[in-house]
Every structure is written in structure tokens, then in C-alpha cells.
Design a protein around this motif. Sequence first.
Motif, mmCIF file in Angstrom:
data_model
loop_
_atom_site.group_PDB
_atom_site.id
_atom_site.type_symbol
_atom_site.label_atom_id
_atom_site.label_comp_id
_atom_site.label_asym_id
_atom_site.label_seq_id
_atom_site.Cartn_x
_atom_site.Cartn_y
_atom_site.Cartn_z
ATOM 1 N N SER B 244 85.986 59.816 92.999
ATOM 2 C CA SER B 244 85.702 60.606 94.206
ATOM 3 C C SER B 244 84.918 61.875 93.867
ATOM 4 O O SER B 244 84.808 62.261 92.708
ATOM 5 N N THR B 245 84.427 62.528 94.902
ATOM 6 C CA THR B 245 83.832 63.856 94.742
ATOM 7 C C THR B 245 84.945 64.907 94.787
ATOM 8 O O THR B 245 86.096 64.588 95.092
ATOM 9 N N ALA B 246 84.571 66.156 94.522
ATOM 10 C CA ALA B 246 85.553 67.243 94.563
ATOM 11 C C ALA B 246 86.127 67.415 95.972
ATOM 12 O O ALA B 246 87.343 67.578 96.146
ATOM 13 N N GLU B 249 88.515 64.697 96.767
ATOM 14 C CA GLU B 249 89.777 64.881 96.045
ATOM 15 C C GLU B 249 90.710 65.787 96.856
ATOM 16 O O GLU B 249 91.878 65.478 97.055
ATOM 17 N N VAL B 250 90.178 66.887 97.322
ATOM 18 C CA VAL B 250 90.985 67.814 98.132
ATOM 19 C C VAL B 250 91.403 67.134 99.436
ATOM 20 O O VAL B 250 92.565 67.155 99.834
ATOM 21 N N ALA B 251 90.439 66.498 100.100
ATOM 22 C CA ALA B 251 90.691 65.948 101.429
ATOM 23 C C ALA B 251 91.743 64.849 101.403
ATOM 24 O O ALA B 251 92.716 64.885 102.173
ATOM 25 N N PHE B 252 91.567 63.876 100.516
ATOM 26 C CA PHE B 252 92.470 62.725 100.529
ATOM 27 C C PHE B 252 93.856 63.109 100.035
ATOM 28 O O PHE B 252 94.864 62.564 100.478
ATOM 29 N N THR B 253 93.921 64.056 99.106
ATOM 30 C CA THR B 253 95.213 64.513 98.611
ATOM 31 C C THR B 253 95.969 65.228 99.722
ATOM 32 O O THR B 253 97.158 64.972 99.953
ATOM 33 N N ILE B 254 95.287 66.108 100.394
ATOM 34 C CA ILE B 254 95.975 66.880 101.431
ATOM 35 C C ILE B 254 96.296 65.986 102.632
ATOM 36 O O ILE B 254 97.367 66.124 103.248
ATOM 37 N N ALA B 255 95.445 65.009 102.920
ATOM 38 C CA ALA B 255 95.777 64.056 103.991
ATOM 39 C C ALA B 255 97.047 63.277 103.630
ATOM 40 O O ALA B 255 97.895 63.023 104.493
ATOM 41 N N ASP B 256 97.196 62.913 102.358
ATOM 42 C CA ASP B 256 98.438 62.266 101.911
ATOM 43 C C ASP B 256 99.616 63.224 102.104
ATOM 44 O O ASP B 256 100.687 62.819 102.569
ATOM 45 N N LYS B 294 87.112 74.385 94.199
ATOM 46 C CA LYS B 294 87.961 73.316 94.715
ATOM 47 C C LYS B 294 89.429 73.739 94.763
ATOM 48 O O LYS B 294 90.106 73.552 95.775
ATOM 49 N N PHE B 295 89.906 74.341 93.677
ATOM 50 C CA PHE B 295 91.310 74.762 93.639
ATOM 51 C C PHE B 295 91.577 75.842 94.689
ATOM 52 O O PHE B 295 92.601 75.837 95.366
#
Lengths: 133, 553
Positions: B244-246, B249-256, B294-295
Amino acid sequence: MDRTIRVLVAKPGLDGHDRGAKVIARALRDAGMEVIYTGLRQTPEQIVSAAIQEDADVIAMSILSGAHNHLFPRVMELLREKKVDDVLVLGGGVIPDDDIPGLKAAGIAEIFTPGSPTPAIIEFIKNNLKRKA
Amino acid sequence: MSDNIKKAADAYESGVEKSLGKFPERKKEFTTVSKVPVKRLYTPLDLASGDYLRDIGFPGEYPYTRGVQNTMYRGRFWTMRQYAGFSTAEESNKRYKFLLQQGTTGLSVAFDLPTQIGYDSDHPLSQGEVGKVGVAIDSLADMEILFDGIPLDKVSTSMTINAPASVLLAMYIAVAEKQGVSPDKLEGTIQNDILKEYVARGTYIFPPEPSMRLITDIFAYCSRNVPNWNTISISGYHIREAGSTASQEVAFTIADGVAYVEAAVKAGLDVDAFAPRLSFFFNAHNDLFEEVAKFRAARRVWAKLMKERFGAKNPKSLMLRFHTQTGGSTLTAQQPDNNIVRVAIQTLAAVLGGTQSLHTNSKDEALALPTEDSVRIALRTQQIVAYESGAADTVDPLAGSYYVESMTDRIQAEAEAYIAKIDAMGGAVKAIERGYVQQEIQDASYAYQMDVESGERVVVGMNKFQVKEGSPKGLLRVDPIVGEQQAKKLKDLKSRRDNARVEAALAAVKAAAGGEGNLMPPILEAVRAYATLGEICDVLRSVFGEYQQKVIL
């Protein structure tokens, strides 16, 4: 070339790292081959029966867990049992150089390790098919 | 003021345009690793719509862009936590003691694939896999050996275990009981993040619905009994490793993360009772500034969501605390010593991004499991950044950088757009079932690979600056005998234990799985009776069924 080359991309064993397998699958498809991807956690039995069912010219397996010495030769053994001798079998993944001669002796035609460019794999398939396409 | 800057910036750009004929730039378009365009220069104009107090603020304060603690590493460095485990419990126990003696400050257990997928070592599907990518744990007896001589009230332990997380957590609690340590003294983390298993990591067992229930049962049980335990580590690491892109990574993690919070709220838990124990896990990739951004963006997105969507009141519920691992897929099998440098840059990204704990990969990990020597270099890399670089001496040192702040804003905006899209599909579970998340990741992964192959993206030592190399020497090998040893241990265990007690305990697990009660207490009892991991998971499989992977190409 008259016939489309059919490739079964397979993930034997339990590891879930299929980024490489999927990139290869897509690159082979973009190169005009017909690609069937098995998905994760396939047993050697499942891979061989899928290859027969799909009439695959090539089986391309990927493992990153270190179980290659057990699973790759087992696929070759089952192919021999089924009297299939015209399928080109390739392996890829995190596979130490020291293991490669043994895998080749078992009948795996080539092992592609990390950093292998997809054009090299495509070329290898085209030049080494056991059945004439 | 901003008019003056605008005028001066325009003058600068037209001056540059004039000189480009004579002094051309290296490329037509510059992009980050995630293929986002990078401008020649960033100025205050890029931050014109920002509001310092609203968007950036102070460390330890909402929206936590600058970090979750008010003094960050001036108080205490991040936890240096090296992921390790292989072969048998005895071998891994030795490695943990080595790491503790070398100055790691927390343990991180890698389990082998059979353990992660809930099969005992003697299962036919375990053949060839036992002890390979982690330690083989079949029962409490193995877990007792794994932590032998390591006081569980003195270390914090992270366990990378997902589908059977309840069982391994129960084993950890049971080992602690035997050491005389009560559960409220335990500190650590279980990964327990099933959604990313479906999209990126692959060690799922059960379908989404019962998996979500197992997870919320853990939230509920730990909030009462193991209050200092991080009940989940919502992971973007593997999403990024899958290509994935950065921003993805943020989007799918936070959606989870949103899906877990919704599931727990729906199960009747109060958001502030469990949210403080949610933790995250991200990747540190090569693009230094994009990673730092990103962080920072991830913290801001999460804080906003928890406050505005879930009405969380406890500040701890709003804080995105995270572990970082340097990016395994950035390492090359070619010229492996170069990986030390990559890891050092990634370490700096994690530290400048405000991580709470860090694993640094070893240089030989594109080839095999790491040797002790290469693990030591990886740990020393963290220690050098901590003690010598000065990066840890002031809080969030890159704040205010026109580039980093504008990239932070961009990643936030891109992540929020993805999250809105996933919400519109009915949430992360639905988006995963449709294959949407998988497809987005694969597209990015393929685009990256093509850029590497075209030479557009340089990977030093791999597609440029190659040398002829011999085979690497001294790689770690796991003895294939481990499978047989474990099988023998299992046989002995089954003849020694009280099998009537095991039967009764497994029946209780089955009854609870079919009913509504919390699954943790009966699983803990089964573990204490030395029921094996495979036996417990088989009982759960018989009630829950198994997940069928959605194959996407």
C-alpha cells in the motif's frame, strides 16, 4: 504462438505473504498468459489437482515461510505419481542459495529469489515450456 | 504578510524556470515512495489554511499531532522491542534472555505459522512449518518453557497472535499465575487484529462475525481483569508490506479501528472502558519525511474520530499509541549490509514520528531469520539514534517544517477520503468482503514494482549499483527435527494430563461459543487443564466455521 500459455500461480503452505505471488500473477497476465491464482494455504495435493484440472502449462509456487524443502519436492512427487511430466514447475520466495541445488534436483526448473525482475520470469517461462505452445 | 511571501515565491519560481534550460533538474516529476508529487519548495503559503492550535497544538494534547505524551522521549525513550522467536520454546527462551541482556526493554514473541493458524505441531498441515517463522507453542507446557526465568511482572510482552489470540493470552495469564503474578500486574500487547489478516497477512481462521466477537470478548475481559494489557494492536504494518501507499496504510488501519470500536460499542461496552487500551502498529518505510508526516497524520485522524464520532471523553481514548517496525519489504537480498543504512533511516522516521516502541529489522531478513549478530546491529541502530543523534531530545522536532506539515495535512485528507468511502460501503468488514481494500493495495503494489523494474525508482544494489556477489554465509537455519520434537512432546503431554478435565473444559468452550457468554473464562480453564491450542481451536472451528479467502487478482 497459437495457444495462450496457462499458468497456475500457487501458495503452498501456511504463510500469508502473497504480495510477490500476486505481482507475478499480474505481470504474467500482462504478458499475455492466462493466470489462475489459487489463493493461500494450498496443500501440494490441491496444487497438483488444480494444475491438472486447469490444464496448466506452468506451476509457479511462492513460499516465504521456509517450508520450501518440504513442500516443493512433495509437489514434484505428486506430479510424478499422476504421470504428469510436461508441466514446467517454478519456485520463488525467500529461499537460501544453499537449498536451490536440492530443489532443482527434485525437479523444480528454476528458483527466483527476492529482487528477481518479472521480465526474467516471463522470458524463462517462454523459453522453457515443456509443452509446445 | 502572505501577499509579500506570495510575490517573493512567484519571483523565485520564475527565476528558477528561467535557469532550468541551463541547469535542468534530475527528473521531470519528483514523487514520494507513495507516488505523491513533491514540489520544488514548500513555504508558509502551503500552510495558509492551517490553524496551529486546532491542527497541531501541543504534545500530550488534542489532537495529539505532536505526540501523545507531553515530554515524549525527554521522559523516557521508546521501548526497544525486537520481534523474535523460532524453533522450540527452549531455543526462543534463550534468544529472549540474550535480548534482555543486550538492553531490549520489552519482549515480542513471534509464533510459527501452525500456532498462528491454530494447528498443533503434529497436524498434517503443520508439516514443514513447525518452528520456522516463529516459536511453536502447542500448550501451556510450551509457554511455561518460553518464559522460564523471565518474571512476567518485570517485562512487557507483545505477542503477534491474531485468530487464536484468546488462547495465547490465556496461556500467558496462566504462566503468570504459576509465577505468582496476578493478571492486573501484566503488561503487554496481543495483536488480535483479524481484519488486516483477511486483507494482508493471511493468518485467519474464523469468519469475520465470530472473529469480531472473540475480539470484543477480549476487550471486555481485559478491561475487568488485565487492565494494563493492550488488547489489540491495529496494524497497518502488513498493509504497507503488502504494497500500500502511506495514505492507504493510515486509512485502512484506522478504518479497521473504527470497525473494532463499533463492534465493541454494539456489544454494550462503554467506549472509554476499552478505547484507552487500543494500540496501533505501523511501518517505517524509506521516505523519511513522508513517514514522519504519516505518523503525525494518523494521530490526528484517530483523535478526531474518537472524539467526534464516538464521543470518547477520556483523553487516553483519543490517543493513538503505536508500535513501529521498520519495513521488511524495503530490505534487499543483494548487498545485505546496505540494509543497515535503510533501517537507520527508518528508525529515524519512527522516532521523529513519535513512536512508543520500535522493532528494527536485521540486515539479513531478506534471506532468512536473523542471526544473533545481525539482531545486535539492529538493536544498536536504535540505541545510536536514541543516545547519539539528538533526535530524541526535543519533542516533535519536524513540526513547523513547511514540507512536513503540508504532507501531514495531505495524508490526513487522503486518509479521511478513504475512510468516508469505506463508511459508505458499510464499514471495513464490508469493504474487505467486497475485495475493495485488497484491490487498492494490489494496484499500488503493482505500480511500485513496475516503477522499480523500469528503473524509474532506484533500489541501490538491486536495480542500480549492482556487484557480483557470492552466496551469503552464516544464515540461521531451523533444524527440521523441531517438528518431530514437538510432536513427541504433544504425545507425552496427552498421556500425562488429566484428560477428563480436558474434555470437560473443551465442552465448556464449545457451549460458550454457541452461546452468548464471554469466551475468555472457559478458554482460560481449558488452557490451565493443558488442552492444546489445536484442540481449543478445533472446538471453535466446529461452532464458528472457517473463513474462505476472497481471491482477488
